[in-house]
Write a protein that holds these residues in place. Structure first.
Motif, short mmCIF file in Angstrom:
data_model
loop_
_atom_site.label_atom_id
_atom_site.label_comp_id
_atom_site.label_asym_id
_atom_site.label_seq_id
_atom_site.Cartn_x
_atom_site.Cartn_y
_atom_site.Cartn_z
N SER A 46 0.79 -1.23 0.00
CA SER A 46 0.00 0.00 0.00
C SER A 46 0.82 1.28 0.00
O SER A 46 0.25 2.36 -0.13
N VAL A 47 2.13 1.18 0.11
CA VAL A 47 2.95 2.38 -0.10
C VAL A 47 2.80 2.82 -1.56
O VAL A 47 3.10 3.97 -1.91
N THR A 48 2.29 1.93 -2.40
CA THR A 48 1.89 2.28 -3.78
C THR A 48 0.89 3.43 -3.77
O THR A 48 0.92 4.30 -4.66
N LYS A 49 0.00 3.45 -2.80
CA LYS A 49 -1.05 4.47 -2.76
C LYS A 49 -0.49 5.88 -2.75
O LYS A 49 -1.07 6.79 -3.36
N THR A 50 0.63 6.07 -2.06
CA THR A 50 1.21 7.42 -2.01
C THR A 50 2.28 7.63 -3.07
O THR A 50 2.36 8.70 -3.69
N ASN A 167 -10.60 -0.01 -2.38
CA ASN A 167 -11.47 0.36 -3.50
C ASN A 167 -11.35 1.84 -3.85
O ASN A 167 -11.45 2.22 -5.02
N ASP A 168 -11.15 2.68 -2.83
CA ASP A 168 -10.96 4.11 -3.09
C ASP A 168 -9.81 4.34 -4.07
O ASP A 168 -9.92 5.13 -5.00
N PHE A 169 -8.71 3.64 -3.83
CA PHE A 169 -7.52 3.88 -4.64
C PHE A 169 -7.52 3.10 -5.96
O PHE A 169 -6.87 3.51 -6.91
N ILE A 170 -8.26 2.02 -6.02
CA ILE A 170 -8.48 1.38 -7.31
C ILE A 170 -9.17 2.37 -8.24
O ILE A 170 -8.78 2.54 -9.41
N HIS A 246 -3.99 0.73 -5.76
CA HIS A 246 -3.81 0.47 -4.33
C HIS A 246 -2.58 -0.37 -4.02
O HIS A 246 -2.11 -0.38 -2.88
N ALA A 247 -2.03 -1.08 -5.01
CA ALA A 247 -0.88 -1.96 -4.79
C ALA A 247 -0.29 -2.33 -6.14
O ALA A 247 -0.93 -2.17 -7.18
N GLY A 248 0.94 -2.85 -6.10
CA GLY A 248 1.58 -3.31 -7.33
C GLY A 248 2.95 -2.75 -7.57
O GLY A 248 3.73 -3.27 -8.38
N LEU A 249 3.30 -1.66 -6.86
CA LEU A 249 4.60 -1.02 -7.08
C LEU A 249 5.69 -1.76 -6.31
O LEU A 249 5.49 -2.22 -5.18
N PHE A 250 6.87 -1.86 -6.93
CA PHE A 250 8.07 -2.42 -6.30
C PHE A 250 9.12 -1.31 -6.24
O PHE A 250 9.16 -0.43 -7.10
#
Length: 392
Positions: A46-50, A167-170, A246-250
């Motif tokens: 969830s650090v993806t969110k920011t 869902n907000d961030f999706i 909401h997620a997926g970043l590395f």
């Protein structure tokens, strides 16, 4: 690590823009003993969110392409005839849209014996099954559209109530894609990571780097039937092709530290300007009396200055200007402009089982965070800017 809260971790600390700690501890897993270094790539959850979605929203806001007080129906017309039409972008960023926390989409792909349904999933890439979940799981084309329909038709938990929701961030990710006419991963790569020379920060890291450079996550025996390594751990993001809001970043610890130092710097890094300071100040400030949330970013608890260790979040000593986020895989990033400290903690505590919650129960991230402040500020506590915000 001896208690197996996580097989290893990577930490970077910046103070006044300089690296005071960059170190890897332990290994990326318990078996092969691949050592963690400062450049080990982690699924930041969830650090993806920011680091991706909120940054993209900030960019669009600055360019006048997105209005925080416009609504879902303004940007996603398919929501026009739903009870969600009037939800504002501001509501989504503060997790006050009323969406439920998450939808377990993956369960809809399993039969009663937890076998993957062949009408929706293939073990190899083929015609009509080209959405990558892992290297041996491909989803039927069009299924991500059905997932959006499920969000559109989901029940709301109550208007303006604070409910932390993926869902907000999706939806914010989809709005970014609609306004930019690019996929979310392509947009943030082009606008931020590439010009910042963040070569290890990306979605779909499995396309670019060999597995030994990446920390594996869960041995998923239910959904993906194997070790998740280089592919996103979050099931919903995986089903969206490994790219979601909401997620997926590395990334690795040093590159994340650089990104958040850019925000502390007022939007500039290495001679390039990415945001106006006013934009950063707006998005990282407390916004609401019913939660500690900023716009996209998490904040310290508002009573941190009076809290004991147990109740402090994310740790004692942070100023009211601090902002950051945590991630399910065992990650966090916190930036404190008033004290000029950036703290990045990356781990894969979900290896090999996501039910392992020792990282939180032992307060590892918080304890390290507090030691950093006590070390850097020892003898200078009179000047330390403790969290004491003016609550809106």
């Amino acid at each position: 690590m001896s208690q197996k809260a996580t097989p290893g971790l990577s930490i970077v600390v910046l103070h006044k823009g300089k690296v005071v700690l960059e170190k890897g501890y332990g290994n990326t897993n318990y078996e092969s003993k691949i050592p963690v270094t400062g450049s080990t790539i982690y699924d930041i959850a969830s650090v993806t969110k920011t680091t991706a979605t909120t940054a993209a929203v900030m960019y669009l806001y600055e360019k006048g392409l997105l209005d925080l007080d416009k609504t879902l129906k303004d940007y996603l017309p398919e929501f026009s005839n739903t009870g969600k039409a009037g939800i504002t972008i501001r509501n989504l960023l503060m997790h006050q849209a009323g969406f439920i926390s998450f939808i377990p989409f993956y369960k809809e792909l399993l039969d009663t014996r937890n076998n993957l349904l062949p009408e929706y999933v293939s073990n190899y890439k083929q015609a009509d099954f080209e959405v990558p979940v892992t290297e041996h799981v491909y989803l039927k084309d069009g299924y991500p559209f059905l997932m959006m329909q499920r969000i559109k038709n989901s029940e709301l938990s109550g208007a303006l109530k604070y409910v932390y929701s993926d869902n907000d961030f999706i939806l914010l990710g989809k709005i970014v894609e609609k306004l930019t006419r690019q996929t979310l991963d392509a947009f943030v790569q082009e606008q931020f990571y590439q010009p910042m020379s963040l070569t290890n920060t990306m979605y779909k890291v499995y396309n670019e780097y060999p597995l030994p450079l990446i920390a594996p996550t869960e041995d998923d025996k239910l959904f993906r039937k194997g070790l998740v390594w280089g592919y996103v751990h979050d099931q919903g993001a995986a089903m969206m092709g490994n790219v979601a809001g909401h997620a997926g970043l590395f990334s690795n610890a040093m590159e994340l530290a650089a990104f958040y130092q850019m925000l502390i710097n007022g939007g500039h890094l290495n001679g390039k300007k990415y945001f106006k300071k006013e934009t950063i100040d707006l998005f990282t400030a407390y916004q609401t009396p019913i939660s500690r949330r900023a716009l996209g970013f998490d904040k310290p608890e508002k009573n941190n200055s009076d809290a004991n260790f147990k109740d402090a979040y994310p740790a004692r000593y942070l100023s009211s200007t601090a902002f950051g986020h945590t991630g399910f895989t065992g990650t966090c990033v916190w930036a404190d402009p008033a004290n000029e400290i950036v703290y990045v903690f990356l781990s894969n505590r979900v290896y090999p089982n996501a039910a392992n919650n020792k990282l939180s129960s032992l307060n590892i991230r918080q304890r390290i965070h507090e030691v950093i402040y006590e070390t850097l500020m020892k003898g200078y506590f009179g000047a330390l800017s403790i969290c004491n915000p003016a609550i809106p």
